[in-house]
Design a protein around this motif. Structure first.
Motif, PDB file in Angstrom:
ATOM      1  N   PRO A   1       1.291  -1.459   0.317  1.00  0.00           N
ATOM      2  CA  PRO A   1       0.023   0.140  -0.283  1.00  0.00           C
ATOM      3  C   PRO A   1       1.437   0.925   0.206  1.00  0.00           C
ATOM      4  CG  PRO A   1       0.190  -0.825   2.783  1.00  0.00           C
ATOM      5  CD  PRO A   1       0.619  -1.851   1.525  1.00  0.00           C
TER       6      PRO A   1
ATOM      7  N   TRP B   1      -2.689   5.034   3.616  1.00  0.00           N
ATOM      8  CA  TRP B   1      -2.869   4.316   4.424  1.00  0.00           C
ATOM      9  C   TRP B   1      -4.237   5.011   4.774  1.00  0.00           C
ATOM     10  CZ3 TRP B   1       1.833   3.560   4.240  1.00  0.00           C
ATOM     11  CH2 TRP B   1       1.513   2.565   3.305  1.00  0.00           C
TER      12      TRP B   1
ATOM     13  N   VAL C   1       1.404   4.717   9.016  1.00  0.00           N
ATOM     14  CA  VAL C   1       1.836   3.057   9.178  1.00  0.00           C
ATOM     15  C   VAL C   1       2.186   3.337  11.053  1.00  0.00           C
ATOM     16  CG1 VAL C   1       3.886   2.428   8.789  1.00  0.00           C
ATOM     17  CG2 VAL C   1       2.196   1.601   7.557  1.00  0.00           C
TER      18      VAL C   1
ATOM     19  N   TYR D   1       4.359  -4.211   6.298  1.00  0.00           N
ATOM     20  CA  TYR D   1       2.857  -3.716   5.448  1.00  0.00           C
ATOM     21  C   TYR D   1       2.603  -4.693   4.413  1.00  0.00           C
ATOM     22  CZ  TYR D   1       5.650  -0.266   4.257  1.00  0.00           C
ATOM     23  OH  TYR D   1       6.562   0.909   3.672  1.00  0.00           O
TER      24      TYR D   1
END
Length: 100
Positions: A40, A43, A64, A70
């Motif tokens: 990603p 977020w 994060v 992640y």
């Protein structure tokens, strides 16, 4: 190719290769995607916002909170078409997502 010392402590080991460009595919029967890596770039967290019992759910930007763990790695699964759309069904993969 980077050495172990060049990568150690940088977070680069948890990064996916980046693919730039566009194209189209038409999956044939039995088609599969293998060794897919998903990382990603942004977020968002769903939050209830409001007062006095009158709230609504909204997605707000976040960051994060883990140590760069992640990515979703080694994903594989089948492809098919359904009503002109491509459907990918994950069947295997190493999941390092903090949400699991």
């Amino acid at each position: 190719q980077l050495s172990y010392r060049q990568v150690k402590g940088t977070g680069l080991a948890n990064r996916c290769s980046e693919v730039i460009g566009e194209d189209t595919i038409t999956p044939k029967a039995g088609a599969r995607l293998v060794d897919v890596c998903i990382e990603p770039k942004a977020w968002a967290v769903e939050e209830e916002i409001g007062k006095g019992g009158k709230t609504e759910k909204k997605f707000v930007n976040s960051k994060v909170m883990t140590r760069q763990t992640y990515t979703l790695e080694g994903i594989e699964g089948s492809l098919k078409t359904d009503g002109g759309k491509i459907v990918f069904t994950e069947e295997e993969g190493i999941d390092y997502a903090p949400t699991t």
